[in-house]
Write an enzyme that holds these catalytic residues in place. Sequence first.
Site, PDB file in Angstrom:
ATOM      1  N   GLU A 175     -13.322 -13.844   2.400  1.00  7.21           N
ATOM      2  CA  GLU A 175     -13.021 -12.792   3.371  1.00  7.21           C
ATOM      3  C   GLU A 175     -14.235 -11.878   3.523  1.00  7.21           C
ATOM      4  OE1 GLU A 175      -9.040 -11.338   2.646  1.00  7.21           O
ATOM      5  OE2 GLU A 175      -9.600  -9.349   3.366  1.00  7.21           O
ATOM      6  N   ARG A 225     -12.059  -1.739  11.189  1.00  7.44           N
ATOM      7  CA  ARG A 225     -12.739  -2.870  10.558  1.00  7.44           C
ATOM      8  C   ARG A 225     -12.001  -4.139  10.939  1.00  7.44           C
ATOM      9  NH1 ARG A 225     -17.702  -2.184   8.849  1.00  7.44           N
ATOM     10  NH2 ARG A 225     -17.507  -3.487   6.966  1.00  7.44           N
ATOM     11  N   ARG A 273      -3.974   4.227  -3.143  1.00 11.71           N
ATOM     12  CA  ARG A 273      -3.093   3.068  -3.025  1.00 11.71           C
ATOM     13  C   ARG A 273      -2.953   2.331  -4.358  1.00 11.71           C
ATOM     14  NH1 ARG A 273      -2.467   0.623   1.905  1.00 11.71           N
ATOM     15  NH2 ARG A 273      -2.759  -1.448   1.050  1.00 11.71           N
ATOM     16  N   ARG A 277      -3.309   2.076 -15.098  1.00 13.51           N
ATOM     17  CA  ARG A 277      -2.251   1.993 -16.118  1.00 13.51           C
ATOM     18  C   ARG A 277      -2.851   1.917 -17.519  1.00 13.51           C
ATOM     19  NH1 ARG A 277       0.062  -2.363 -12.902  1.00 13.51           N
ATOM     20  NH2 ARG A 277       1.291  -1.433 -11.232  1.00 13.51           N
ATOM     21  N   TYR A 298      -3.195   3.443   7.931  1.00 14.70           N
ATOM     22  CA  TYR A 298      -3.309   2.284   7.035  1.00 14.70           C
ATOM     23  C   TYR A 298      -1.923   2.012   6.444  1.00 14.70           C
ATOM     24  CZ  TYR A 298      -5.777  -0.395   3.295  1.00 14.70           C
ATOM     25  OH  TYR A 298      -6.260  -1.344   2.433  1.00 14.70           O
ATOM     26  N   ASP A 350       1.287  -0.229   5.157  1.00  8.20           N
ATOM     27  CA  ASP A 350       1.698  -1.526   4.609  1.00  8.20           C
ATOM     28  C   ASP A 350       2.935  -2.018   5.358  1.00  8.20           C
ATOM     29  OD1 ASP A 350      -0.333  -1.663   2.775  1.00  8.20           O
ATOM     30  OD2 ASP A 350       0.819  -0.721   1.167  1.00  8.20           O
ATOM     31  N   ARG A 363     -13.256 -10.840  -1.078  1.00  7.41           N
ATOM     32  CA  ARG A 363     -12.309 -11.545  -1.950  1.00  7.41           C
ATOM     33  C   ARG A 363     -12.148 -12.984  -1.489  1.00  7.41           C
ATOM     34  NH1 ARG A 363      -6.996  -7.823  -0.277  1.00  7.41           N
ATOM     35  NH2 ARG A 363      -7.139  -8.206   1.941  1.00  7.41           N
TER      36      ARG A 363
HETATM   37  N1  UDP Z   1     -10.798  -1.591  -3.783  1.00  5.94           N
HETATM   38  C1  UDP Z   1     -11.985  -1.765  -4.451  1.00  5.94           C
HETATM   39  N2  UDP Z   1     -12.102  -2.828  -5.306  1.00  5.94           N
HETATM   40  C2  UDP Z   1     -11.139  -3.735  -5.482  1.00  5.94           C
HETATM   41  C3  UDP Z   1      -9.908  -3.560  -4.794  1.00  5.94           C
HETATM   42  C4  UDP Z   1      -9.774  -2.471  -3.946  1.00  5.94           C
HETATM   43  O1  UDP Z   1     -12.921  -0.996  -4.286  1.00  5.94           O
HETATM   44  O2  UDP Z   1     -11.323  -4.695  -6.252  1.00  5.94           O
HETATM   45  C5  UDP Z   1     -10.678  -0.420  -2.872  1.00  5.94           C
HETATM   46  C6  UDP Z   1     -11.224  -0.758  -1.487  1.00  5.94           C
HETATM   47  O3  UDP Z   1     -11.805   0.402  -0.919  1.00  5.94           O
HETATM   48  C7  UDP Z   1      -9.965  -1.155  -0.750  1.00  5.94           C
HETATM   49  C8  UDP Z   1      -8.969  -0.173  -1.316  1.00  5.94           C
HETATM   50  O4  UDP Z   1      -9.322  -0.051  -2.697  1.00  5.94           O
HETATM   51  O5  UDP Z   1     -10.113  -1.031   0.651  1.00  5.94           O
HETATM   52  C9  UDP Z   1      -7.509  -0.561  -1.185  1.00  5.94           C
HETATM   53  O6  UDP Z   1      -7.321  -1.819  -1.781  1.00  5.94           O
HETATM   54  P1  UDP Z   1      -6.115  -2.786  -1.357  1.00  5.94           P
HETATM   55  O7  UDP Z   1      -6.096  -3.920  -2.326  1.00  5.94           O
HETATM   56  O8  UDP Z   1      -4.882  -1.971  -1.213  1.00  5.94           O
HETATM   57  O9  UDP Z   1      -6.610  -3.307   0.076  1.00  5.94           O
HETATM   58  P2  UDP Z   1      -5.968  -4.333   1.150  1.00  5.94           P
HETATM   59  O10 UDP Z   1      -5.294  -5.452   0.375  1.00  5.94           O
HETATM   60  O11 UDP Z   1      -5.026  -3.518   2.005  1.00  5.94           O
HETATM   61  O12 UDP Z   1      -7.179  -4.813   1.917  1.00  5.94           O
END
Ligand code: UDP
Length: 380
Positions: free
Chosen positions: A299, A248, A172, A176, A347, A349, A278
Amino acid sequence: MTHFLLVGAGFSNAVIGRQLAEAGHQISIVEQRGHIAGNCHTERDAQTGIMVHQYGPHIFHTDDQRTWDYVNRFAEFKPYVNRVKAVSQAQVYSLPINLHTINQFFKQQFNPQQAAQFIADQMDQSIVEPANFEQQALAMIGADLYHAFFYGYTKKQWGCEPSELPASILKRLPVRFNYDDNYFSHRYQGMPKDGYTDLVANILDHPNISVQLNTPYSAEMAENVDHIFWSGPLDAWFNHRLGRLGYRTLDFERITAASDYQGNAVINYCDADVPYTRVTEHKHFSPWESHTGTVCYQEFSRECGPDDIPYYPKRMVNDKALLDDYVHAAQQETGVTFVGRLGTYRYLDMDVTVREALEVSDQVLASLANKQSLQAFYHA
Ligand code: UDP
């Protein structure tokens, strides 16, 4: 005129309901919660007036013209670019991994070519086809960046070792070799000015659509309708008779602060010893508004129990086997179509959900025109 019952009032069923209503069909929606828009639900905070994403941060982004045009028909979108910060070992970095992250983390001044070469040297070149999240990370960014930004966060988010998770979760996120710190790589990105619930309400605002809130589905509802769209958990339709698929869920803890708490909408906490994943400061999602106060939520992710709200389908190895059995069972069903993140256990979006709902609607209308029966699964 066909009478459809749609279970759940999130994006999937709002779009399907609208498309079928505009074609002249009758739509009844039942929603067990007291609001529409599912986990995209937004509401103004009573104390501060700030628009809060009640079930965690949602940023609309898409490459798909039809999807973007569709949502813009029902809401004014404000320009918004998601720029996520990530804390690892008491340092603040930018995500997704970009040239700034790489230079800061490795204390270098690489240009794009040097950084690409450096990361190529970090990658585990022996992994040709990554079989899981961990292998994907080692093959894409190497062990150091993986452990700093992904290992701890992913263990907290999913409650298991990253080696037990599918590689697709990491795919996902982009990597870069320039200073672009936009979290998404899509052509279109924005925030509905009056929130997601207002957007979904506008989609549902059609004379052929009726919505009943606080109304869980019960089997006798099926008796008076021609077809059902089910956006609840796939296994719940079958009363979990084959077992429970893993999800989850999230808990949120409000942080009280006087003004600007963290200076950004989303900050991730990548270390395993910080219990939350986060912190979201919601007023930064609406930079066109002005608020003196602030609302922030930490969260916390945990296993979803029978009475919790499911957020993320886990799709671990044992879930996959069970999922195959449920998909097989679903394909034997008549009179119901499974849609959305929970109904198809993927999963998804928001943009993909909207796109698929449009496609499902197209197919349903074509099937009705050709007098064919409606399928249970369009996107298994
Ligand atoms: N992820 C991570 N560290 C981060 C951000 C994302 O390990 O700082 C991993 C984590 O497994 C997460 C996945 O990347 O579930 C997808 O991240 P995304 O930000 O797309 O998650 P969402 O916003 O859908 O919860």
